[in-house]
Design a protein around this motif. Structure first.
Motif, PDB file in Angstrom:
ATOM      1  N   PHE A  51       7.751   4.427  -0.946  1.00  0.00           N
ATOM      2  CA  PHE A  51       6.855   3.685  -0.062  1.00  0.00           C
ATOM      3  C   PHE A  51       7.145   2.183  -0.145  1.00  0.00           C
ATOM      4  O   PHE A  51       7.224   1.503   0.881  1.00  0.00           O
ATOM      5  CB  PHE A  51       5.396   3.972  -0.437  1.00  0.00           C
ATOM      6  CG  PHE A  51       4.404   3.118   0.280  1.00  0.00           C
ATOM      7  CD1 PHE A  51       4.301   3.152   1.658  1.00  0.00           C
ATOM      8  CD2 PHE A  51       3.555   2.276  -0.421  1.00  0.00           C
ATOM      9  CE1 PHE A  51       3.372   2.366   2.332  1.00  0.00           C
ATOM     10  CE2 PHE A  51       2.632   1.493   0.230  1.00  0.00           C
ATOM     11  CZ  PHE A  51       2.536   1.529   1.613  1.00  0.00           C
ATOM     12  N   MET A  52       7.328   1.686  -1.336  1.00  0.00           N
ATOM     13  CA  MET A  52       7.628   0.264  -1.500  1.00  0.00           C
ATOM     14  C   MET A  52       8.958  -0.093  -0.838  1.00  0.00           C
ATOM     15  O   MET A  52       9.092  -1.159  -0.232  1.00  0.00           O
ATOM     16  CB  MET A  52       7.634  -0.121  -2.983  1.00  0.00           C
ATOM     17  CG  MET A  52       6.282   0.090  -3.664  1.00  0.00           C
ATOM     18  SD  MET A  52       4.961  -0.869  -2.905  1.00  0.00           S
ATOM     19  CE  MET A  52       5.327  -2.470  -3.559  1.00  0.00           C
ATOM     20  N   GLU A  53       9.928   0.804  -0.931  1.00  0.00           N
ATOM     21  CA  GLU A  53      11.220   0.599  -0.266  1.00  0.00           C
ATOM     22  C   GLU A  53      11.033   0.587   1.250  1.00  0.00           C
ATOM     23  O   GLU A  53      11.635  -0.238   1.951  1.00  0.00           O
ATOM     24  CB  GLU A  53      12.208   1.686  -0.686  1.00  0.00           C
ATOM     25  CG  GLU A  53      13.596   1.507  -0.151  1.00  0.00           C
ATOM     26  CD  GLU A  53      14.321   0.318  -0.738  1.00  0.00           C
ATOM     27  OE1 GLU A  53      15.174  -0.264  -0.038  1.00  0.00           O
ATOM     28  OE2 GLU A  53      14.038  -0.059  -1.885  1.00  0.00           O
ATOM     29  N   THR A  54      10.208   1.486   1.761  1.00  0.00           N
ATOM     30  CA  THR A  54       9.914   1.523   3.198  1.00  0.00           C
ATOM     31  C   THR A  54       9.289   0.212   3.650  1.00  0.00           C
ATOM     32  O   THR A  54       9.649  -0.333   4.684  1.00  0.00           O
ATOM     33  CB  THR A  54       8.972   2.691   3.530  1.00  0.00           C
ATOM     34  OG1 THR A  54       9.615   3.913   3.180  1.00  0.00           O
ATOM     35  CG2 THR A  54       8.596   2.721   5.003  1.00  0.00           C
ATOM     36  N   LEU A  55       8.348  -0.309   2.868  1.00  0.00           N
ATOM     37  CA  LEU A  55       7.715  -1.582   3.212  1.00  0.00           C
ATOM     38  C   LEU A  55       8.739  -2.706   3.237  1.00  0.00           C
ATOM     39  O   LEU A  55       8.702  -3.571   4.125  1.00  0.00           O
ATOM     40  CB  LEU A  55       6.615  -1.921   2.214  1.00  0.00           C
ATOM     41  CG  LEU A  55       5.358  -1.098   2.300  1.00  0.00           C
ATOM     42  CD1 LEU A  55       4.374  -1.556   1.231  1.00  0.00           C
ATOM     43  CD2 LEU A  55       4.724  -1.192   3.667  1.00  0.00           C
TER      44      LEU A  55
END
Length: 61
Positions: A51-55
């Motif tokens: 999720f952090m990578e997606t953000l």
């Protein structure tokens, strides 16, 4: 007590430093995988790095 595999929206918000509403919005948008159990969501701990990578990718675009 062993670490939990699944976290609440509030726990993910606290872990990431974002608000509960921000996390729920991203669940609804499909950016964060979550299980819906009744009226509550549970997020697997392993989903947080993705999720952090997606953000990071969303803000870089």
């Amino acid at each position: 007590m062993p670490d939990k595999d699944y976290l609440t929206v509030e726990e993910v918000a606290h872990t990431t430093g974002f608000s509960d509403r921000f996390i729920r919005n991203h669940i609804a948008a499909g950016n964060l995988a979550a299980l819906k159990i009744g009226r509550n969501y549970r997020i697997h701990r392993d989903e947080i790095p993705a999720f952090m990578e997606t953000l990071a990718n969303l803000t870089a675009a």
